[in-house]
Design a protein around this motif. Sequence first.
Motif, PDB file in Angstrom:
ATOM      1  N   ARG A 132      82.385  88.430  36.280  1.00 27.58           N
ATOM      2  CA  ARG A 132      83.751  88.545  36.825  1.00 27.58           C
ATOM      3  C   ARG A 132      83.815  88.143  38.300  1.00 27.58           C
ATOM      4  N   PRO A 154      84.950  95.516  28.133  1.00 24.57           N
ATOM      5  CA  PRO A 154      85.996  94.644  28.669  1.00 24.57           C
ATOM      6  C   PRO A 154      87.033  95.384  29.514  1.00 24.57           C
ATOM      7  N   HIS A 191      89.895  93.439  31.231  1.00 26.57           N
ATOM      8  CA  HIS A 191      90.274  92.571  30.122  1.00 26.57           C
ATOM      9  C   HIS A 191      90.586  93.413  28.889  1.00 26.57           C
ATOM     10  N   ASN A 192      91.231  92.794  27.932  1.00 25.13           N
ATOM     11  CA  ASN A 192      91.511  93.421  26.645  1.00 25.13           C
ATOM     12  C   ASN A 192      90.334  93.134  25.715  1.00 25.13           C
ATOM     13  N   PHE A 249      90.260  92.674  22.646  1.00 21.83           N
ATOM     14  CA  PHE A 249      90.617  91.748  21.578  1.00 21.83           C
ATOM     15  C   PHE A 249      91.302  90.496  22.109  1.00 21.83           C
ATOM     16  N   ALA A 250      91.202  90.233  23.417  1.00 21.46           N
ATOM     17  CA  ALA A 250      91.904  89.098  24.027  1.00 21.46           C
ATOM     18  C   ALA A 250      91.372  87.757  23.539  1.00 21.46           C
ATOM     19  N   GLY A 251      90.097  87.661  23.259  1.00 17.61           N
ATOM     20  CA  GLY A 251      89.507  86.396  22.823  1.00 17.61           C
ATOM     21  C   GLY A 251      89.724  86.104  21.358  1.00 17.61           C
ATOM     22  N   GLY A 252      90.308  87.014  20.637  1.00 19.19           N
ATOM     23  CA  GLY A 252      90.523  86.835  19.212  1.00 19.19           C
ATOM     24  C   GLY A 252      89.424  87.481  18.389  1.00 19.19           C
ATOM     25  N   THR A 262      85.709  85.913  18.729  1.00 15.78           N
ATOM     26  CA  THR A 262      84.936  86.362  19.889  1.00 15.78           C
ATOM     27  C   THR A 262      84.502  87.805  19.737  1.00 15.78           C
TER      28      THR A 262
END
Length: 154
Positions: free
Chosen positions: A27, A88, A93-94, A96-99, A102
């Motif tokens: 990050r 995350p 970050h979320n 589940f943001a990458g789908g 990921t």
Amino acid sequence: MDRRWRTIGVLAGGLFAVNVVARLIIRFGFDGDDAAADRVSLVMFVVIGLALAVVAFRWARRRPLAEWAGDIAVVVVAALALTVLVGPLVVGHNPFAGGAGTFFAQIWLYLLATGLGTMIGYLVATALGLDHRSQQLKRYAEVKAAKPRRVVRR
């Protein structure tokens, strides 16, 4: 029993801490560079695998496989849940943001690294004859060889 759970918790926390450090390095050090982030992630998985290899080697010397394999499984599941769901969130970050791809790739890579690390540690202990079972067989052979042979009369 209390010491056993404390050890499991500390080990799971240590594995999670390795993940958090890797996420923070990515990050703040390599925010836009995907190649560097992949290298840091690879180093993280290697460190996690080596840590579990050392733990498996040490535990294999002291206890039978059936006793410590469950402990390692609990450590891996707890650290995996923390890594995938809480990790995350630590860096903003979320999870589940990458789908889904990921998300599940993280799970499979984590299980691969921990499984390989544990197997390498146990196999090294077994190959060197330092695991619990090998030591038991060695002691049995020494005891049987130390007893004088009984004379049989006919």
